[in-house]
Design a protein around this motif. Sequence first.
Motif, short mmCIF file in Angstrom:
data_model
loop_
_atom_site.label_atom_id
_atom_site.label_comp_id
_atom_site.label_asym_id
_atom_site.label_seq_id
_atom_site.Cartn_x
_atom_site.Cartn_y
_atom_site.Cartn_z
N LYS A 143 0.83 -1.21 0.00
CA LYS A 143 0.00 0.00 0.00
C LYS A 143 0.87 1.26 0.00
CE LYS A 143 -4.09 -1.92 2.30
NZ LYS A 143 -4.93 -1.89 3.53
N LYS A 144 1.95 1.22 0.78
CA LYS A 144 2.84 2.38 0.83
C LYS A 144 3.44 2.66 -0.54
CE LYS A 144 4.23 4.25 4.15
NZ LYS A 144 3.87 5.48 4.86
N ARG A 145 3.84 1.63 -1.26
CA ARG A 145 4.44 1.82 -2.57
C ARG A 145 3.40 2.28 -3.59
NH1 ARG A 145 6.44 -3.44 -1.93
NH2 ARG A 145 5.98 -3.97 -4.10
N VAL A 146 2.16 1.83 -3.45
CA VAL A 146 1.09 2.30 -4.34
C VAL A 146 0.84 3.79 -4.13
CG1 VAL A 146 -1.39 2.15 -4.85
CG2 VAL A 146 -0.03 0.06 -4.58
N MET A 147 0.83 4.22 -2.88
CA MET A 147 0.61 5.64 -2.60
C MET A 147 1.77 6.49 -3.12
SD MET A 147 -2.35 5.34 -1.46
CE MET A 147 -2.86 6.95 -0.86
N LEU A 148 2.97 5.93 -3.09
CA LEU A 148 4.10 6.62 -3.70
C LEU A 148 3.90 6.74 -5.21
CD1 LEU A 148 6.92 7.88 -3.66
CD2 LEU A 148 7.87 5.57 -3.84
N ALA A 149 3.44 5.65 -5.84
CA ALA A 149 3.17 5.69 -7.28
C ALA A 149 2.14 6.77 -7.60
CB ALA A 149 2.68 4.33 -7.76
N ARG A 150 1.10 6.88 -6.79
CA ARG A 150 0.09 7.93 -7.02
C ARG A 150 0.72 9.32 -6.92
NH1 ARG A 150 -5.32 8.79 -3.41
NH2 ARG A 150 -3.78 9.55 -1.90
N ALA A 151 1.60 9.50 -5.93
CA ALA A 151 2.28 10.79 -5.78
C ALA A 151 3.19 11.08 -6.97
CB ALA A 151 3.08 10.81 -4.47
N LEU A 152 3.86 10.05 -7.49
CA LEU A 152 4.72 10.24 -8.66
C LEU A 152 3.89 10.61 -9.89
CD1 LEU A 152 7.20 7.23 -8.25
CD2 LEU A 152 7.58 9.63 -7.65
N ALA A 153 2.72 9.99 -10.03
CA ALA A 153 1.85 10.30 -11.17
C ALA A 153 1.37 11.75 -11.13
CB ALA A 153 0.65 9.36 -11.19
N GLN A 154 1.40 12.34 -9.96
CA GLN A 154 0.97 13.73 -9.78
C GLN A 154 1.97 14.70 -10.41
OE1 GLN A 154 -0.62 14.08 -5.82
NE2 GLN A 154 -0.39 16.30 -5.81
N GLN A 155 3.22 14.25 -10.56
CA GLN A 155 4.28 15.03 -11.20
C GLN A 155 4.44 16.42 -10.58
OE1 GLN A 155 3.49 14.75 -15.54
NE2 GLN A 155 5.14 13.24 -15.56
N ALA A 156 4.38 16.46 -9.26
CA ALA A 156 4.57 17.73 -8.55
C ALA A 156 6.07 18.05 -8.44
CB ALA A 156 3.94 17.65 -7.16
N LYS A 157 6.36 19.28 -8.12
CA LYS A 157 7.75 19.72 -8.00
C LYS A 157 8.33 19.47 -6.62
CE LYS A 157 6.91 23.35 -11.42
NZ LYS A 157 5.46 23.06 -11.56
N ILE A 158 7.46 19.25 -5.63
CA ILE A 158 7.88 18.93 -4.27
C ILE A 158 7.15 17.67 -3.83
CG2 ILE A 158 7.95 19.70 -1.86
CD1 ILE A 158 7.82 22.58 -2.87
N LEU A 159 7.89 16.72 -3.29
CA LEU A 159 7.30 15.49 -2.76
C LEU A 159 7.51 15.47 -1.26
CD1 LEU A 159 6.06 12.65 -3.03
CD2 LEU A 159 8.35 11.78 -3.58
N VAL A 160 6.40 15.41 -0.52
CA VAL A 160 6.44 15.36 0.94
C VAL A 160 6.17 13.93 1.38
CG1 VAL A 160 5.33 16.16 3.06
CG2 VAL A 160 5.70 17.76 1.17
#
Length: 254
Positions: A143-160
């Motif tokens: 689940k943690k890695r899936v949520m990271l994938a979702r954050a990566l798909a967001q293509q934001a300039k800052i990852l928290v």
Amino acid sequence: MLQVKDISFSIMDKQILQNLTFSIDQGKFVGIIGPNGSGKSTMLKIIYRHLKQTSGVVTLYEKDIVYFAQKKLAQEISVVSQDTPVLFDFTVKDLVMMGRTPYKKWLDNDNHEDFAIVEESMRLANVLHLENRSFGQLSGGEKKRVMLARALAQQAKILVLDEPTNHLDIEHQYQLMDLVKDLPITIVAALHDLNLAAAYCDELLVMKDAALYMKGTPEQVLTEETLKQVFHMQAGVTKNPFTKKLHLFFYTRS
């Protein structure tokens, strides 16, 4: 890129954060460390506007984040939190696709670019083989890695990232940290594992008693004296023979 100015936060009479001031430069991997209850997660939640500070201001590109529209802020900052609450049972692919929401207008359909970004994000997070699985059936680490994938798909300039290695075994801890370290974006992460912080972070913010105790490189911050004062632990500091990064070892007074 990101500035925190005189941030305080309290609940009733309890002071959670007190007069925090620091800046985060573009492209840096910044770790926030400190004992439990020192305010690390609260500080992150204020940065990505999940909580409203009692006083002070957070600025992004010299603009107060309160003036960013929600979708615009989501294009700038993506988040992987400690918990992974999902109210409905989506497939992994559908959940990762939600990372594209900040770029969509009402009733927009997903396009070829979206599908390509989602597939690459799942590949990077090592969950592509899970794309058709139900999120609710996954392990905590998956689940943690899936949520990271979702954050990566967001293509934001800052990852928290709030405790990003929770629930991960040792192999996946280092895989995740290798992945985020190589991203050409700014990373802000609350970390419990000080050896991971030493190995991957460019700078560390040390929290103690609701305040910023120290800021600096791992070499400047992770000293025997600081570890004793902040974490109340006897510690030795050496170099990892493989990575040449700092390595800490702890021992009791007895």
